[in-house]
Write a protein that holds these residues in place. Structure first.
Motif, PDB file in Angstrom:
ATOM      1  N   ILE A  32       0.866  -1.172   0.000  1.00  0.00           N
ATOM      2  CA  ILE A  32       0.000   0.000   0.000  1.00  0.00           C
ATOM      3  C   ILE A  32       0.904   1.223   0.000  1.00  0.00           C
ATOM      4  N   LYS A  33       0.632   2.165  -0.897  1.00  0.00           N
ATOM      5  CA  LYS A  33       1.450   3.363  -1.006  1.00  0.00           C
ATOM      6  C   LYS A  33       0.601   4.594  -0.740  1.00  0.00           C
ATOM      7  N   ILE A  34       1.201   5.547  -0.032  1.00  0.00           N
ATOM      8  CA  ILE A  34       0.526   6.807   0.262  1.00  0.00           C
ATOM      9  C   ILE A  34       1.397   7.920  -0.295  1.00  0.00           C
ATOM     10  N   PHE A  35       0.783   8.766  -1.133  1.00  0.00           N
ATOM     11  CA  PHE A  35       1.484   9.870  -1.763  1.00  0.00           C
ATOM     12  C   PHE A  35       0.854  11.167  -1.281  1.00  0.00           C
ATOM     13  N   GLU A  36       1.670  12.083  -0.760  1.00  0.00           N
ATOM     14  CA  GLU A  36       1.164  13.381  -0.310  1.00  0.00           C
ATOM     15  C   GLU A  36       1.541  14.439  -1.331  1.00  0.00           C
ATOM     16  N   LYS A  37       0.560  15.291  -1.643  1.00  0.00           N
ATOM     17  CA  LYS A  37       0.752  16.345  -2.636  1.00  0.00           C
ATOM     18  C   LYS A  37       0.366  17.671  -1.990  1.00  0.00           C
ATOM     19  N   TYR A  38       1.278  18.649  -2.048  1.00  0.00           N
ATOM     20  CA  TYR A  38       1.039  19.945  -1.412  1.00  0.00           C
ATOM     21  C   TYR A  38       0.928  21.035  -2.465  1.00  0.00           C
ATOM     22  N   ASP A  39      -0.157  21.802  -2.392  1.00  0.00           N
ATOM     23  CA  ASP A  39      -0.360  22.939  -3.274  1.00  0.00           C
ATOM     24  C   ASP A  39       0.407  24.135  -2.708  1.00  0.00           C
ATOM     25  N   ILE A  40       0.417  25.227  -3.423  1.00  0.00           N
ATOM     26  CA  ILE A  40       1.062  26.453  -2.952  1.00  0.00           C
ATOM     27  C   ILE A  40       0.318  26.958  -1.725  1.00  0.00           C
ATOM     28  N   GLU A  41       1.072  27.300  -0.694  1.00  0.00           N
ATOM     29  CA  GLU A  41       0.457  27.842   0.531  1.00  0.00           C
ATOM     30  C   GLU A  41      -0.029  29.261   0.254  1.00  0.00           C
ATOM     31  N   LYS A  42      -1.244  29.553   0.710  1.00  0.00           N
ATOM     32  CA  LYS A  42      -1.804  30.899   0.574  1.00  0.00           C
ATOM     33  C   LYS A  42      -2.451  31.268   1.891  1.00  0.00           C
ATOM     34  N   ASP A  43      -2.283  32.513   2.288  1.00  0.00           N
ATOM     35  CA  ASP A  43      -2.946  32.972   3.503  1.00  0.00           C
ATOM     36  C   ASP A  43      -4.426  33.230   3.252  1.00  0.00           C
ATOM     37  N   VAL A  44      -4.758  33.601   2.006  1.00  0.00           N
ATOM     38  CA  VAL A  44      -6.127  33.945   1.664  1.00  0.00           C
ATOM     39  C   VAL A  44      -6.686  32.915   0.692  1.00  0.00           C
ATOM     40  N   VAL A  45      -7.861  32.430   0.998  1.00  0.00           N
ATOM     41  CA  VAL A  45      -8.555  31.534   0.075  1.00  0.00           C
ATOM     42  C   VAL A  45      -9.347  32.442  -0.850  1.00  0.00           C
ATOM     43  N   ASP A  46      -8.981  32.437  -2.139  1.00  0.00           N
ATOM     44  CA  ASP A  46      -9.507  33.488  -3.003  1.00  0.00           C
ATOM     45  C   ASP A  46     -10.473  33.060  -4.106  1.00  0.00           C
ATOM     46  N   ASN A  47     -10.859  31.796  -4.196  1.00  0.00           N
ATOM     47  CA  ASN A  47     -11.853  31.492  -5.225  1.00  0.00           C
ATOM     48  C   ASN A  47     -13.241  31.406  -4.590  1.00  0.00           C
ATOM     49  N   ARG A  49     -15.896  29.340  -4.847  1.00  0.00           N
ATOM     50  CA  ARG A  49     -16.368  28.057  -4.309  1.00  0.00           C
ATOM     51  C   ARG A  49     -15.805  27.816  -2.913  1.00  0.00           C
ATOM     52  N   SER A  50     -14.520  28.118  -2.748  1.00  0.00           N
ATOM     53  CA  SER A  50     -13.876  27.944  -1.441  1.00  0.00           C
ATOM     54  C   SER A  50     -14.495  28.867  -0.402  1.00  0.00           C
ATOM     55  N   LYS A  51     -14.715  30.112  -0.773  1.00  0.00           N
ATOM     56  CA  LYS A  51     -15.304  31.089   0.155  1.00  0.00           C
ATOM     57  C   LYS A  51     -16.697  30.659   0.601  1.00  0.00           C
ATOM     58  N   VAL A  52     -17.499  30.143  -0.345  1.00  0.00           N
ATOM     59  CA  VAL A  52     -18.869  29.704  -0.020  1.00  0.00           C
ATOM     60  C   VAL A  52     -18.837  28.554   0.984  1.00  0.00           C
ATOM     61  N   LEU A  53     -17.977  27.575   0.765  1.00  0.00           N
ATOM     62  CA  LEU A  53     -17.881  26.439   1.695  1.00  0.00           C
ATOM     63  C   LEU A  53     -17.423  26.890   3.082  1.00  0.00           C
ATOM     64  N   ILE A  54     -16.442  27.753   3.110  1.00  0.00           N
ATOM     65  CA  ILE A  54     -15.924  28.244   4.393  1.00  0.00           C
ATOM     66  C   ILE A  54     -17.016  28.996   5.151  1.00  0.00           C
ATOM     67  N   GLU A  55     -17.769  29.817   4.426  1.00  0.00           N
ATOM     68  CA  GLU A  55     -18.847  30.581   5.068  1.00  0.00           C
ATOM     69  C   GLU A  55     -19.977  29.664   5.517  1.00  0.00           C
ATOM     70  N   LYS A  56     -20.402  28.765   4.645  1.00  0.00           N
ATOM     71  CA  LYS A  56     -21.528  27.884   4.965  1.00  0.00           C
ATOM     72  C   LYS A  56     -21.254  27.012   6.192  1.00  0.00           C
ATOM     73  N   PHE A  57     -20.031  26.539   6.348  1.00  0.00           N
ATOM     74  CA  PHE A  57     -19.696  25.637   7.453  1.00  0.00           C
ATOM     75  C   PHE A  57     -18.929  26.332   8.574  1.00  0.00           C
ATOM     76  N   ASN A  58     -18.916  27.668   8.521  1.00  0.00           N
ATOM     77  CA  ASN A  58     -18.275  28.469   9.557  1.00  0.00           C
ATOM     78  C   ASN A  58     -16.857  27.960   9.852  1.00  0.00           C
ATOM     79  N   ALA A  59     -16.087  27.833   8.788  1.00  0.00           N
ATOM     80  CA  ALA A  59     -14.728  27.293   8.901  1.00  0.00           C
ATOM     81  C   ALA A  59     -13.674  28.382   8.714  1.00  0.00           C
ATOM     82  N   TYR A  60     -13.973  29.596   9.154  1.00  0.00           N
ATOM     83  CA  TYR A  60     -13.016  30.701   9.038  1.00  0.00           C
ATOM     84  C   TYR A  60     -11.772  30.456   9.890  1.00  0.00           C
ATOM     85  N   ASP A  61     -11.981  29.816  11.017  1.00  0.00           N
ATOM     86  CA  ASP A  61     -10.901  29.565  11.965  1.00  0.00           C
ATOM     87  C   ASP A  61      -9.762  28.807  11.285  1.00  0.00           C
ATOM     88  N   LYS A  62      -8.533  29.209  11.548  1.00  0.00           N
ATOM     89  CA  LYS A  62      -7.362  28.552  10.962  1.00  0.00           C
ATOM     90  C   LYS A  62      -7.235  27.108  11.439  1.00  0.00           C
TER      91      LYS A  62
END
Length: 155
Positions: A32-47, A49-62
């Motif tokens: 069994i193999k596990i591969f981790e993939k990391y995107d560019i780190e950003k302080d601000v979530v700027d698209n 779809r992401s903003k809607v999910l964060i707002e809907k589920f109150n996930a603003y907290d870091k």
């Protein structure tokens, strides 16, 4: 004398059987193999779809992130977040969507995913606070964990 001969023949057959079956067992047991993939780190979530999910589920907290199981699952999945049990059920990927299930985790605690009560995957606790969305995908016995700040669409 007959007894010793019988035992020797039996041991010879058993050793031949073991020699014959051993390579078959090794070939059928794939790792069994596990591969981790990391995107560019950003302080601000700027698209959007992401903003809607964060707002809907109150996930603003870091300390909150979304864990989404994507493709190829037909398994019993358990997600533990510290001492809390978040998911503990059989899940199946919707073939047309490539989506299985999702949950919100507190990423300041250990996150352990167990698949079919056998395979254990620990999410990278140091990386979790940097990303809002973690996608877990499966292709046979290979797992990909993608850490990103962009929500994916499944519709």
């Amino acid at each position: 004398m007959i007894h010793k001969l019988f035992v020797l023949k039996l041991l010879n057959r058993i050793s031949n059987l073991v020699i014959f079956l051993f390579p078959i067992v090794l070939i059928s047991c794939s790792t069994i193999k596990i591969f981790e993939k990391y995107d560019i780190e950003k302080d601000v979530v700027d698209n959007e779809r992401s903003k809607v999910l964060i707002e809907k589920f109150n996930a603003y907290d870091k300390n909150k992130s979304f864990v989404t199981f994507t493709s190829e699952f037909n398994n019993f999945i358990t997600v533990k977040n510290g001492d809390s049990l978040i998911i503990n059920k059989r899940v199946r990927t919707a073939p047309m969507l490539g989506f299985t299930t999702a949950c919100i985790i507190f990423n300041n605690k250990d996150v352990v995913i167990t698949i079919d009560n056998k395979q254990e995957i620990k999410l990278n606790k140091e990386q979790l606070p940097k990303y809002k969305f973690i996608y877990v995908g499966k292709d046979r016995k290979h797992y990909t964990i993608e850490y990103t700040n962009l929500a994916k669409s499944f519709l």
